[in-house]
Scaffold this motif. Structure first.
Motif, PDB file in Angstrom:
ATOM      1  N   ILE A 233       0.865  -1.243  -0.012  1.00 10.14           N
ATOM      2  CA  ILE A 233       0.048   0.061  -0.034  1.00 10.14           C
ATOM      3  C   ILE A 233       0.928   1.131   0.110  1.00 10.14           C
ATOM      4  N   GLU A 267      -8.951  -1.023  -0.409  1.00 10.18           N
ATOM      5  CA  GLU A 267      -8.126  -0.564   0.752  1.00 10.18           C
ATOM      6  C   GLU A 267      -7.476   0.685  -0.249  1.00 10.18           C
ATOM      7  N   SER A 268      -7.282   0.804  -1.282  1.00 13.05           N
ATOM      8  CA  SER A 268      -6.915   1.886  -2.104  1.00 13.05           C
ATOM      9  C   SER A 268      -7.731   3.122  -2.125  1.00 13.05           C
ATOM     10  N   THR A 270      -9.023   4.900   0.020  1.00 14.02           N
ATOM     11  CA  THR A 270      -8.664   5.879   1.081  1.00 14.02           C
ATOM     12  C   THR A 270      -7.653   7.066   0.491  1.00 14.02           C
TER      13      THR A 270
END
Length: 348
Positions: A233, A267-268, A270
């Protein structure tokens, strides 16, 4: 010594070539892309490679149609075998003068990232303590490497301080890839970055020089630095940041900019939409999306989230339609030019 250009399909690797060279292919690709094909292949009278297997593989990956060659028709079969081995062996025994090499690399550091070509800046000798002036110079070198001088704390948003892009609603008649921009004669088009990262890494390494060359085109998309599913990430955040900052620099230089939107897993979400304009024109790519059900699912999830957060007025869709919830946005489709040319049997 005559240099002739041969089509790649007229050339064959030597099937018993004992030198393993696959790890060097990407480095040679970068060299050819930056400096051109400057070292010809040596082939025999039947088109079999004598020396240059790595350059041949790099040319294949770059999809070059022809490469320069020298035909060694003055050598016997035994001489060719000996020459093939001798040429590879010489590179093994060559040594560097570390001091002179360091001076040369330092002289190039503001212009080229020589680590792209396999050089490492890990010197054996102990570095002398830097004086105050040298420390200032090293700080400037670090600032330049990360383009810190172009970051404006007042022009960013989100927890990760993504640079804000204003965007443009201009739509060109067609797009070409950045890898063809330097040689393009017709500049009445837009430039996209939906190509392998190594082909536009130079834009990050030297933004102003490369952006200056893009001013002749109608508009540009922001660089599509990759967000691979197996990429940490932290690296994904870094690549989104780089795309936003380059886009912001492009706008400061007067270019019409259409922001590229990229994402990976949820998750990306954000960070991957920070810095992008609302109710404007955005660009996304469907290249490679149809390869798996997982890729299609992730694509649809990202499109839905993008529409919910940014409510785009228009979406420049590069690579062909994939069904998804595009909201009320006007979809402007651009097919992958390279794929279309291959389908139509035309030369790149």
């Amino acid at each position: 010594m005559n240099i002739i250009y041969k089509k790649l399909d007229e050339i064959r690797p030597y099937e018993k070539n004992p030198r393993k060279n696959d790890e060097a292919v990407d480095l040679v690709m970068k060299s050819i892309d930056e400096f051109g094909f400057k070292v010809p292949l040596v082939i025999d009278k039947d088109g079999i490679i004598v020396t240059g297997h790595t350059r041949y593989k790099a040319a294949q990956k770059l999809r070059l149609e022809k490469v320069p060659c020298i035909i060694a028709d003055d050598l016997t079969d035994k001489q060719i075998k000996a020459f093939r081995l001798a040429d590879n062996k010489v590179s093994e025994v060559s040594k560097w003068d570390e001091k002179l090499l360091k001076e040369e690399l330092d002289d190039l550091s503001d212009w080229f990232d020589m680590e792209d070509y396999g050089f490492k800046y890990d010197w054996d000798e102990d570095e002398e303590e830097l004086d105050d002036e040298d420390k200032v110079n090293e700080r400037h070198r670090t600032d330049d490497a990360y383009n810190l001088g172009d970051f404006d704390i007042n022009s960013c948003e989100g927890f990760y301080q993504m640079p804000v892009i204003k965007g443009s609603d201009f739509i060109p008649s067609r797009f070409i890839g950045f890898n063809y921009a330097r040689s393009a004669k017709d500049k009445n088009c837009g430039v996209h970055f939906y190509v392998d990262d190594y082909q536009f890494e130079r834009v990050w390494n030297d933004p102003i020089t490369n952006i200056e060359k893009l001013k002749a085109f109608d508009c540009v998309l922001t660089p599509d630095f990759s967000l691979y599913l197996d990429m940490p990430i932290s690296m994904q955040i870094w690549n989104v940041y780089r795309s936003r900052l380059i886009g912001q620099i492009m706008e400061r230089q007067g270019l019409k900019v259409i922001p590229t939107v990229s994402w990976s897993t949820p998750e990306s979400f954000t960070f991957c939409f920070d810095g992008l304009p609302k109710r404007k024109t955005l660009s996304i790519s469907t290249v490679g999306v149809k390869r798996s059900d997982e890729a299609i699912l992730i694509y649809k999830q990202g499109v839905s989230e993008m529409v919910k957060r940014l409510t785009p007025k228009k979406i420049v869709l590069y690579g062909g339609m994939v069904e998804a919830d595009y909201g009320e946005a006007e979809i402007i489709e651009f097919k992958n030019e390279v794929t279309e040319r291959m389908k139509n049997g035309r030369k790149e």
